[in-house]
Design a protein around this motif. Structure first.
Motif: not given
Length: 269
Positions: A247-251
């Motif tokens: 899982v990736n989150v930009s912030h």
């Protein structure tokens, strides 16, 4: 007065002291008096002779028959109970035959033997991990808590501590889901973020995106102030053996510290 000649009157003889017999005197004109026993007394005596302790024989016979019926019913019930006990003993003595392939009950959808939660977790390919507070600099690829609270891994699914991936060791269709919660200290109309679920597969150099969301326009059109927003991704996807899901989150620095507001998981369908 005329007399009935059918009933003769007894002759009356007069005997003197000398023993000589005198001539018979004609019977006087007398009416015969017959003495009969009282009718009621005869009936009473007859009734007493036909009773035993004041009870008529017919009534005594009925009561006797009732008693016989009761005892017969009790005896029949006792006989049935003895037969049932005997059958139960015979059943206990019978050895159970081994269940063959054709004699075994078929497993149907929705009908299964209930098992404990721990046994079910061990057999099923599933995992659920929750958010954690990072002490090191935040990374776009999120790290998770695999054992705290309601988090768990079971079956052919493992959590990789070094990179935050859920690795599946069996191919199949999996339901994958992820939720993130972000807090913007100064939320502006231009604020936005991306939430991505991707997989790294053996034999492929670049990761493969499975799901992605781009969120914007969630801040009010007023002066900047604190604002909380979230995003959820979920879907059934085909995974191969040894696939690693991330899982990736930009912030990532805006992630809330709520363990249950941020979570990630999958299970085999």
């Amino acid at each position: 007065m005329s007399l009935d000649q059918r009933y003769p009157f007894p002759q009356v003889f007069l005997v003197d002291e000398g023993g000589s017999q005198r001539q018979s005197v004609s019977p006087p004109n007398l009416i015969p008096c017959w003495s009969f026993p009282p009718t009621q007394e005869a009936m009473r005596s007859r009734g007493k002779s036909r009773t035993c302790m004041g009870v008529s024989p017919s009534l005594a016979m009925v009561v006797l028959m009732l008693f016989l019926l009761v005892f017969a019913a009790l005896g029949f019930e006792a006989w049935q109970i003895l037969n049932i006990q005997k059958k139960l003993k015979d059943v206990e003595k019978v050895e159970h035959e081994p269940v063959t392939e054709f004699g075994a009950p078929l497993k149907q959808i929705g009908l299964y033997k209930p098992e404990s939660i721990e046994e079910e977790k061990k057999d099923r390919c599933a995992a659920h991990v929750i958010g954690r507070i990072e002490k090191e600099p935040y990374q776009k690829t999120l790290r998770w808590e695999p054992k705290a609270g309601q988090a768990f891994t079971s079956g052919a699914v493992a959590y990789r501590i070094e990179d935050g991936a859920l690795q599946v060791n069996e191919s199949g269709v999996y339901q994958i889901y992820s939720r993130v919660e972000l807090i913007f200290g100064r939320c502006l109309p231009s604020s936005s973020f991306e939430h991505t679920v991707f997989v790294r597969r053996a034999g492929q150099a670049s990761p493969l995106t499975l799901m992605m969301a781009h969120r914007s326009g969630f801040c009010p059109q007023q002066s900047a102030h604190s604002w909380t927003t979230e995003n959820y991704l979920g879907g059934a996807l085909q995974l191969k053996k040894f696939d690693r899901v991330y899982v990736n989150v930009s912030h990532p620095g805006y992630l809330s510290h709520s363990h249950y507001g941020n979570f990630f998981g999958l299970y085999k369908i």
